[in-house]
Design a protein around this motif. Sequence first.
Motif, PDB file in Angstrom:
ATOM      1  N   LYS A  99       1.621  -3.848   1.732  1.00 29.48           N
ATOM      2  CA  LYS A  99       1.128  -3.671   0.368  1.00 29.48           C
ATOM      3  C   LYS A  99       0.938  -2.195   0.047  1.00 29.48           C
ATOM      4  N   MET A 100       0.459  -1.432   1.019  1.00 36.71           N
ATOM      5  CA  MET A 100       0.255   0.002   0.792  1.00 36.71           C
ATOM      6  C   MET A 100       1.591   0.697   0.585  1.00 36.71           C
ATOM      7  N   LYS A 101       2.586   0.348   1.394  1.00 33.01           N
ATOM      8  CA  LYS A 101       3.916   0.949   1.246  1.00 33.01           C
ATOM      9  C   LYS A 101       4.525   0.594  -0.098  1.00 33.01           C
ATOM     10  N   GLU A 102       4.337  -0.668  -0.498  1.00 33.18           N
ATOM     11  CA  GLU A 102       4.861  -1.119  -1.786  1.00 33.18           C
ATOM     12  C   GLU A 102       4.187  -0.368  -2.935  1.00 33.18           C
ATOM     13  N   ARG A 103       2.892  -0.225  -2.864  1.00 34.00           N
ATOM     14  CA  ARG A 103       2.130   0.497  -3.901  1.00 34.00           C
ATOM     15  C   ARG A 103       2.547   1.968  -3.950  1.00 34.00           C
ATOM     16  N   ARG A 104       2.715   2.573  -2.788  1.00 37.52           N
ATOM     17  CA  ARG A 104       3.133   3.978  -2.719  1.00 37.52           C
ATOM     18  C   ARG A 104       4.536   4.148  -3.312  1.00 37.52           C
ATOM     19  N   ALA A 105       5.437   3.220  -3.010  1.00 38.74           N
ATOM     20  CA  ALA A 105       6.799   3.288  -3.548  1.00 38.74           C
ATOM     21  C   ALA A 105       6.785   3.159  -5.073  1.00 38.74           C
ATOM     22  N   GLU A 106       5.936   2.259  -5.598  1.00 47.68           N
ATOM     23  CA  GLU A 106       5.814   2.109  -7.046  1.00 47.68           C
ATOM     24  C   GLU A 106       5.304   3.390  -7.688  1.00 47.68           C
ATOM     25  N   MET A 107       4.319   4.005  -7.065  1.00 49.22           N
ATOM     26  CA  MET A 107       3.748   5.231  -7.618  1.00 49.22           C
ATOM     27  C   MET A 107       4.755   6.381  -7.556  1.00 49.22           C
ATOM     28  N   GLU A 108       5.499   6.478  -6.471  1.00 43.93           N
ATOM     29  CA  GLU A 108       6.510   7.539  -6.354  1.00 43.93           C
ATOM     30  C   GLU A 108       7.607   7.349  -7.403  1.00 43.93           C
ATOM     31  N   LYS A 109       8.011   6.113  -7.628  1.00 47.58           N
ATOM     32  CA  LYS A 109       9.022   5.831  -8.649  1.00 47.58           C
ATOM     33  C   LYS A 109       8.489   6.216 -10.024  1.00 47.58           C
ATOM     34  N   ALA A 110       7.242   5.856 -10.310  1.00 47.47           N
ATOM     35  CA  ALA A 110       6.631   6.200 -11.596  1.00 47.47           C
ATOM     36  C   ALA A 110       6.532   7.716 -11.763  1.00 47.47           C
ATOM     37  N   MET A 111       6.192   8.418 -10.683  1.00 50.40           N
ATOM     38  CA  MET A 111       6.097   9.883 -10.752  1.00 50.40           C
ATOM     39  C   MET A 111       7.455  10.504 -11.039  1.00 50.40           C
ATOM     40  N   LYS A 112       8.510   9.990 -10.429  1.00 49.16           N
ATOM     41  CA  LYS A 112       9.857  10.524 -10.679  1.00 49.16           C
ATOM     42  C   LYS A 112      10.265  10.293 -12.130  1.00 49.16           C
TER      43      LYS A 112
END
Length: 159
Positions: free
Chosen positions: A110-123
């Motif tokens: 879940k943490m990896k998934e959340r981090r990936a979502e946030m990184e995508k949003a930041m890009k």
Amino acid sequence: MKKILFAIVAAALVSTQAMAQDEKNEQRRERKFDKTEMVKHRTDETVSRYNLSDKQAKQLLELNTKYADKMGPRGPRPGGHHGRPGVGRPPMPPADAQAQRPEPPMDDSKMKERRAEMEKAMKEYDAELQKIMTADQYKSYQEDQKKMRERVHRPRRIE
């Protein structure tokens, strides 16, 4: 006699100063921003830091409003002192919440998934921000972001 009187006055001054500090901290804790205030504050900070025009400021406000829910909050984390966990005392739970159990911590997936979502949003945010800012403004923004990431990931000194 003068020494005793001086000691009493000094103690009174110290105690009133300590109580005033407690009141200031309590007011800060109680002051809560709603999402629109936080978006406006973030936009105003960016506008002043990078000298954006009125047109750019309007576009940035729309962009920040669009991404308000997708990206994590900036600034101090709740329960931590200036974002540093473990420093300071954690807040006390409300009296009626004593019987409630806290949520279990997120597992790694879940943490990896959340981090990936946030990184995508930041890009995505950065790509849209690049369209709003001039080349010099965006370059300055990227440098500031790089410095912030380095400061966050820097190992802490042990004293």
